[in-house]
Design a protein around this motif. Sequence first.
Motif, PDB file in Angstrom:
ATOM      1  N   TYR A 209      39.230  10.581  51.423  1.00 47.48           N
ATOM      2  CA  TYR A 209      40.305  10.708  50.429  1.00 47.48           C
ATOM      3  C   TYR A 209      41.679  10.861  51.071  1.00 47.48           C
ATOM      4  CZ  TYR A 209      36.555  11.313  47.108  1.00 47.48           C
ATOM      5  OH  TYR A 209      35.447  11.104  46.348  1.00 47.48           O
TER       6      TYR A 209
ATOM      7  N   ASN B 180      33.338  15.840  46.967  1.00 48.86           N
ATOM      8  CA  ASN B 180      33.940  16.461  48.149  1.00 48.86           C
ATOM      9  C   ASN B 180      33.494  17.925  48.212  1.00 48.86           C
ATOM     10  OD1 ASN B 180      35.518  16.992  50.345  1.00 48.86           O
ATOM     11  ND2 ASN B 180      37.481  16.614  49.345  1.00 48.86           N
TER      12      ASN B 180
ATOM     13  N   GLY C 281      35.008  14.459  52.331  1.00 51.55           N
ATOM     14  CA  GLY C 281      36.442  14.671  52.133  1.00 51.55           C
ATOM     15  C   GLY C 281      37.297  13.720  52.952  1.00 51.55           C
TER      16      GLY C 281
END
Length: 345
Positions: A235, A64, A232
């Motif tokens: 998640y 990320n 990102g």
Amino acid sequence: MKTLLLTVDNCVNNSEIYSQAVDYLNRGELVAFPTETVYGLGAVATDESAIRKIFEAKDRPSDNPLIVHIGNVEEIPTYIEYIPEVAKKCMEKFWPGPLTIVMKAKDGVVAPSVTAGLNTVGIRMPDHPVALTLLRTLKKPLAAPSANRSGKPSPTKAFHVKEDMDGRIPCIIDGGTTGIGLESTVLDVTTETPVILRPGGVTKEMLEEVIGRVAQPTLQEQKEEKTPKAPGMKYTHYAPEAPVYLIDDSTNLYEAIARLQAEGHTVALLAPDGYEQCGANYFFTLGDENEQQQMGVYLYDALRACDKTDATIILARATYKKGVGVAIMNRLEKAAGDKWYNNKK
Ligand code: AMP
Ligand code: MG
């Protein structure tokens, strides 16, 4: 590790505080600082071992990437191969401000963990006096994700950072409550049509006025992409301990809450003003529904406040997806893992 809380305000010698923070950063340590969006957890963006500490302190997955914060536009050519025309227009119009621009990175300039192996880098200039003074005193770029433990709501107050990071980082600069309360808009300009990878305070409409057509894929569309453009996004994010369910305005809140309580639940309700009397065990306001900027300011504080209660379920009233509402619903959908009360068995 002891975590030092340094408060910047008009009554103290702030220059000493900045030089202390800069010392930590130059020694490869982490410093949490306020920006106009949320609190950031900063490390010098060219120092790989310092950057790794960010991932450790946050328990952040290593794929990320991090946003690089700069104090002056003149620094851009150090990191970027070629600055597209649309990027220049956006910088002129929205910087300093809550817009991260993803561009092709120059090889080997920022630490490899910052870009998480991508050939792009996301850069922004924050519009906050403390962040800008820190960057301009340091004279180096700061990679900074939000200063929360991975998965938790982002911090909008210094004590939120302390809750998540106490003993994990040496220093937090307390500059009060952040203004916007939602993370920056992330705009990828490496494609022919620029793409909003994460909605934020700078809306699609605002961008289109300056650079023409902009794409804004939904969370579902982003999930369906084989290689997610913003890693990102895959998640869990912004999640309190108890499960969050979104509830739309066609569902009767009184009935829903009464039914959950009859099932033995303790219910926390996150909703705009006017829903205080719906019978929930806990009510956290999201402010005035017609002032969505305000809802952004309240959102993470309200999600964090739920963790201070014994609520076993959290209902969050959906708002309309227009302007900043797109960013608010994006965060709420992620906090809820896209669960809707109606679908609850
Ligand atoms: P945070 O640092 O927690 O605010 O998250 C930063 C967000 O920006 C994440 O969703 C990242 O995936 C996204 N991001 C940062 N750098 C890039 C990049 N180079 N390309 C795509 N997305 C990025
Ligand atoms: Mg974050």
